[in-house]
Design a protein around this motif. Structure first.
Motif, PDB file in Angstrom:
ATOM      1  N   ARG A  34       0.814  -1.215   0.000  1.00  0.00           N
ATOM      2  CA  ARG A  34       0.000   0.000   0.000  1.00  0.00           C
ATOM      3  C   ARG A  34       0.846   1.262   0.000  1.00  0.00           C
ATOM      4  N   LEU A  35       1.878   1.264   0.787  1.00  0.00           N
ATOM      5  CA  LEU A  35       2.718   2.466   0.882  1.00  0.00           C
ATOM      6  C   LEU A  35       3.359   2.776  -0.464  1.00  0.00           C
ATOM      7  N   ILE A  88      -6.145   4.649  -8.279  1.00  0.00           N
ATOM      8  CA  ILE A  88      -6.659   5.251  -7.042  1.00  0.00           C
ATOM      9  C   ILE A  88      -7.759   4.365  -6.457  1.00  0.00           C
ATOM     10  N   THR A 142      -7.819   2.259  -2.834  1.00  0.00           N
ATOM     11  CA  THR A 142      -8.833   2.296  -1.774  1.00  0.00           C
ATOM     12  C   THR A 142      -9.330   0.892  -1.422  1.00  0.00           C
ATOM     13  N   PHE A 163      -7.767  11.627  -6.081  1.00  0.00           N
ATOM     14  CA  PHE A 163      -6.676  11.244  -5.186  1.00  0.00           C
ATOM     15  C   PHE A 163      -6.950  11.726  -3.768  1.00  0.00           C
ATOM     16  N   ALA A 195      -9.597   9.655  -2.183  1.00  0.00           N
ATOM     17  CA  ALA A 195      -9.074   8.356  -1.777  1.00  0.00           C
ATOM     18  C   ALA A 195      -8.256   8.493  -0.503  1.00  0.00           C
ATOM     19  N   LEU A 201     -10.547   9.090   2.403  1.00  0.00           N
ATOM     20  CA  LEU A 201     -11.226   7.844   2.773  1.00  0.00           C
ATOM     21  C   LEU A 201     -10.288   6.953   3.576  1.00  0.00           C
ATOM     22  N   ALA A 202      -9.067   6.860   3.114  1.00  0.00           N
ATOM     23  CA  ALA A 202      -8.094   5.994   3.783  1.00  0.00           C
ATOM     24  C   ALA A 202      -7.841   6.470   5.202  1.00  0.00           C
ATOM     25  N   ARG A 260      -3.574  -1.785   8.178  1.00  0.00           N
ATOM     26  CA  ARG A 260      -4.403  -1.532   6.996  1.00  0.00           C
ATOM     27  C   ARG A 260      -3.925  -0.298   6.246  1.00  0.00           C
ATOM     28  N   LEU A 261      -3.595   0.720   7.000  1.00  0.00           N
ATOM     29  CA  LEU A 261      -3.190   1.963   6.320  1.00  0.00           C
ATOM     30  C   LEU A 261      -1.888   1.757   5.543  1.00  0.00           C
ATOM     31  N   PHE A 262      -0.935   1.125   6.192  1.00  0.00           N
ATOM     32  CA  PHE A 262       0.310   0.855   5.497  1.00  0.00           C
ATOM     33  C   PHE A 262       0.291  -0.586   5.012  1.00  0.00           C
TER      34      PHE A 262
END
Lengths: 251, 364
Positions: A83-84, A245, A249, B294, B297, B300-301, B319-321
């Motif tokens: 993800r990063l 994008i 998500t 962007f 998104a 939202l993240a 989840r974020l990373f």
């Protein structure tokens, strides 16, 4: 792997990135061609400071190669499902996208300034041809070559030299040289066929066509290369980035 | 207006007043011209020859022909006849195919008078043609070209201050040969071109040097002034006696060019091209769509991360990373543990912090 988006989207993204990558390389190559200036019309734009068609080309050398690199990075990060890395890819490609937009718009806007009508080129020709300055010498050389190689005379027609005041007119009396002798038709050895006929403007001894067509063609092909090709790439990149994008998500 | 005729049409009025109807008069003019044109066969051939060769002459044929026929015009009002010859015997500006740049700023290129003077030339005598030039505004003063004893005027450019005080003699040349006029098509032939051009054209204002050359004794033909109307006239002169034998009429006024200031050229590109508008607007829209997407998104993240963080801290960060690499949280969790495992290191760190303000440990 279910949470990392559908494999169909993933496949589309990778394919899109491969295409952008290749198109980026092509843009890079084409921009190098433009900056190399094979038609040698740079003095026309350089003298009036409206040389941003080339500025656009320089920017797109950068963006073309950047597209290539960023897309390689994007494919790796997508395949890895990191993800990063995908986030970084999105940020990078947006920045490159912005620069490429700037390049397209700049290039085309300045093309309009220079060749949307012949007046700028004509005025420049009259003010700089045969002037004893660096710019003058540069432009004189360019015009001489054009008139000889393209068999043209003046900007729109030979009478440009006659109807307007110019540095050329102030240096040479009209009786002797109503126009530069590069306007005269020449034989294969570049010897003037008939000087008197040329002076009178007899159609068989003078190039009646203007050089503007050639200049316009050259500048147009540069602007088309940079702007329209860049535009096409951006049109393709837009849905790919939107999809990326979306993919981000869902990761 | 004559009373009683108001209702009549114009031509009817003229008829009633005993004048020629317009149509009739026009018809007669045309007849007169055609009569003269088609007067004799040799004459007509000559005319056709001249026309096909591209000579500009509106005059029907040579004077020779015309002279014979002039006497045959019957029933044409004299004024009409005079006007016809007016039109026909003036110096003409050169055919634009020969000289595209004509008149220029300082020169005017004229056709030489082919066949104009044939009627006035006697066999055996030698003649030449003088060209006279006069500024149009000088026409009011005397325009006679003869001096007291019937000789052609020899006024120079300087004496008439460039034609402003009267006519000056600009050039003299041999009488053009009426029998073999130059062919327009020959001018394209490089070998014949100089001869054809020299035979056919006379360039007024051709000599930029003669004014300043003390050895120059002929008639000087210096550049004309720009933006001025000139009139021209050819005169037939007997070479030996210098007497004027015949002349054309003064030409219509021919104005030299005027230079426009090159600084007055407007370089504004005017309307923007369609391509530029398309590129700019489409790209701006695409750019804004991308940025908006962007940002959405990203928002939202962040929101998802915040919500998950409240539920359970560790997994939301994952989840974020990514989960392939140690997360920031993971590093933070592990760091004190490592420090605890290695007390020597933590000791050294704390010692170091204490020592630092006093003196740096050498060799550390």
């Amino acid at each position: 792997m279910a949470e990392k988006g559908s494999p169909f989207v993933m496949g589309l993204l990778v394919m899109g990135n491969v295409v952008i990558m290749l198109a980026g390389l092509a843009l890079y190559a084409e921009s190098v061609w433009v900056t190399a200036d094979p038609y040698k019309v740079y003095p026309i734009m350089g003298v009036s400071g409206k040389d941003d068609v080339y500025a656009g080309a320089w920017i797109s050398i950068f963006t073309g190669f950047a597209f290539f690199c960023v897309c390689v990075f994007g494919i790796i990060s997508l395949v890895q499902g990191n993800r990063l890395m995908v986030l970084l890819y999105l940020v990078l490609i947006l920045v490159v996208y912005m620069f490429e937009c700037a390049s397209c718009i700049t290039s085309y806007t300045h093309r309009d300034f220079v060749v949307s009508n012949s007046n700028l080129v004509k005025k420049q020709m009259l003010t700089f041809y045969s002037a004893d300055t660096y710019q003058g010498r540069e432009l004189t050389r360019m015009w001489d070559r054009f008139m000889m190689e393209q068999q043209c005379c003046g900007t729109t027609h030979p009478l440009d030299w006659v109807n307007f005041t110019s540095v050329f007119r102030s240096r040479y009396p009209e009786v002797v040289a109503p126009w530069p002798f590069y306007c005269c038709k020449r034989d294969p050895n570049f010897i003037i066929i008939n000087e008197e006929g040329c002076r009178l403007g007899h159609v068989d001894y003078i190039n009646t066509k203007g050089c503007f067509e050639h200049i316009k063609h050259a500048v147009d092909s540069y602007a088309w290369g940079v702007s329209w090709f860049g535009f096409a790439i951006l049109m393709l990149t837009c849905p790919v980035v939107l999809l990326a994008i979306y993919h981000y998500t869902t990761m | 207006m004559t009373r009683g005729l108001e209702t009549e049409p114009y031509e009817g009025r003229l008829r009633d007043l005993g004048m020629f109807s317009l149509r009739k008069r026009r018809l007669e003019e045309v007849q007169a011209v055609t009569e003269r044109r088609e007067g004799s066969d040799s004459c007509r051939q000559q005319r056709i020859g001249l026309e096909t060769m591209g000579l500009n002459y509106r005059r029907e044929v040579s004077r020779q022909c015309c002279n014979q026929e002039k006497s045959t015009h019957i029933g044409i009002p004299k004024s009409n006849r005079a006007r016809i010859s007016d039109d026909t015997l003036r110096p003409q500006i050169a055919n634009p195919k020969f000289a595209t740049n004509n008149p220029t700023l300082t020169t005017v290129t004229l056709e030489k008078p082919f066949c104009e003077f044939d009627g006035s030339m006697l066999k055996g005598a030698s003649y030449e043609v003088y060209l006279y030039v006069m500024v149009d505004s000088a026409m009011t003063s005397s325009s006679s070209l003869m001096d007291t004893d019937d000789k052609a005027l020899r006024a120079t450019f300087q004496q008439t201050s460039g034609g402003q005080l009267g006519a000056y003699k600009a050039a003299s040349f041999d009488v053009p040969n009426c029998m073999s006029p130059p062919k327009l098509s020959d001018a394209a032939d490089v070998a014949k071109a100089p001869a054809v051009l020299a035979q056919y054209l006379i360039r007024v204002g051709d000599d930029s040097a003669c004014l300043y050359d003390p050895n120059f004794l002929e008639a000087c033909n210096p550049p004309l002034s720009e933006d001025t109307s000139y009139r021209f006239k050819f005169v037939l002169v007997d070479k030996t006696s210098g007497a004027m034998k015949d002349q054309t009429l003064w030409s219509d006024p021919i104005k030299t060019n005027k230079l426009k200031q090159s600084s007055s050229i407007d370089t504004w590109p005017g309307r923007r091209s369609g391509g530029m508008i398309v590129i700019t607007s489409v790209l701006s829209v695409l750019m804004s769509v991308l940025v908006a997407a962007f940002l959405t998104a990203a928002l939202l993240a962040v929101l998802a991360w915040g919500r998950d963080y409240h539920l359970d801290g560790v997994s939301s960060k994952r989840r974020l990373f990514s989960d392939g690499y140690p997360s920031l949280k993971g590093i933070q969790e592990r760091l004190p543990m490592q420090l605890g495992v290695n007390p020597k290191l933590s000791n050294m760190l704390t010692q170091d912090e204490h020592k630092k303000p006093l003196s740096p440990t050498p060799g550390y």
